[in-house]
Design an enzyme around this catalytic site. Sequence first.
Site, mmCIF file in Angstrom:
data_model
loop_
_atom_site.group_PDB
_atom_site.id
_atom_site.type_symbol
_atom_site.label_atom_id
_atom_site.label_comp_id
_atom_site.label_asym_id
_atom_site.label_seq_id
_atom_site.Cartn_x
_atom_site.Cartn_y
_atom_site.Cartn_z
ATOM 1 N N LEU A 43 52.403 35.832 47.338
ATOM 2 C CA LEU A 43 51.686 34.560 47.382
ATOM 3 C C LEU A 43 50.227 34.646 46.968
ATOM 4 O O LEU A 43 49.524 33.639 46.987
ATOM 5 C CB LEU A 43 51.812 33.886 48.758
ATOM 6 C CG LEU A 43 53.241 33.758 49.296
ATOM 7 C CD1 LEU A 43 53.228 33.101 50.671
ATOM 8 C CD2 LEU A 43 54.128 32.992 48.338
ATOM 9 N N CYS A 44 49.724 35.832 46.599
ATOM 10 C CA CYS A 44 48.364 35.926 46.068
ATOM 11 C C CYS A 44 48.350 35.394 44.635
ATOM 12 O O CYS A 44 49.290 35.605 43.877
ATOM 13 C CB CYS A 44 47.884 37.379 46.055
ATOM 14 S SG CYS A 44 47.188 37.932 47.598
ATOM 15 N N HIS A 45 47.263 34.734 44.298
ATOM 16 C CA HIS A 45 47.108 34.232 42.941
ATOM 17 C C HIS A 45 46.666 35.364 42.019
ATOM 18 O O HIS A 45 45.938 36.261 42.438
ATOM 19 C CB HIS A 45 46.046 33.125 42.902
ATOM 20 C CG HIS A 45 46.462 31.892 43.612
ATOM 21 N ND1 HIS A 45 46.290 31.722 44.972
ATOM 22 C CD2 HIS A 45 47.060 30.768 43.167
ATOM 23 C CE1 HIS A 45 46.751 30.536 45.324
ATOM 24 N NE2 HIS A 45 47.228 29.941 44.253
ATOM 25 N N MET B 37 41.476 39.410 49.368
ATOM 26 C CA MET B 37 42.645 40.293 49.326
ATOM 27 C C MET B 37 42.462 41.396 48.292
ATOM 28 O O MET B 37 42.896 42.530 48.499
ATOM 29 C CB MET B 37 43.928 39.499 49.055
ATOM 30 C CG MET B 37 44.320 38.566 50.180
ATOM 31 S SD MET B 37 44.391 39.361 51.805
ATOM 32 C CE MET B 37 45.626 40.609 51.534
ATOM 33 N N GLU B 38 41.804 41.082 47.196
ATOM 34 C CA GLU B 38 41.550 42.085 46.174
ATOM 35 C C GLU B 38 40.617 43.178 46.703
ATOM 36 O O GLU B 38 40.855 44.373 46.483
ATOM 37 C CB GLU B 38 40.965 41.422 44.921
ATOM 38 C CG GLU B 38 41.968 40.634 44.115
ATOM 39 C CD GLU B 38 42.420 39.308 44.735
ATOM 40 O OE1 GLU B 38 43.411 38.739 44.244
ATOM 41 O OE2 GLU B 38 41.795 38.841 45.709
ATOM 42 N N ASP C 258 45.919 61.302 49.784
ATOM 43 C CA ASP C 258 46.872 61.985 48.919
ATOM 44 C C ASP C 258 46.271 63.234 48.295
ATOM 45 O O ASP C 258 46.917 64.287 48.256
ATOM 46 C CB ASP C 258 47.359 61.035 47.819
ATOM 47 C CG ASP C 258 48.370 61.699 46.906
ATOM 48 O OD1 ASP C 258 49.355 62.271 47.407
ATOM 49 O OD2 ASP C 258 48.163 61.664 45.677
#
Length: 160
Positions: free
Chosen positions: A75-77, A113-114, A128
């Site tokens: 749902l992120c653009h 969100m980014e 990692d």
Amino acid sequence: MAEFTHFDEHGNAAMVDVSGKQPTARQAIAEGRIKMSAECYQMVRQGRAEKGDVLGTARIAGIMAVKQTANLIPLCHTLLIEKASIDFDFDDSEHEVTAKCTVKTTGTTGVEMEALTGVSVAMLTIYDMCKAADKAMEIGGIRLLEKTGGKSGVYRSQRS
């Protein structure tokens, strides 16, 4: 209390309709931390890790993740990213590396969100690259520090 925006009138998950909004300059800054053993921390700080430039690799991975957020988070653009950067700070007493991810765009929806995705992937990349030296590393403190632009205006975290 604010309402959830990613549900339609029937309670179904839905992408927010931003088609009627005016584009504005938007920025978000997120941070995260990774705590490690003293030995591992010194290897990262001094650039002596076996796999190479840990922070340089984490920076590139974080920036790449910023650009892929819409593919990872439902749902992120999809956004035109105008700036993405990852900066690192060191806490010698805690053997901790802090990453800050800054993301900018001009658009109809924010880049929180980014920024959160970028800092998360940067932390995972450090893990990692260093796991052979320290499997007990702890990733935490991932949070939004600041966001500007849009209808809701400025947000700055009150927690230090």
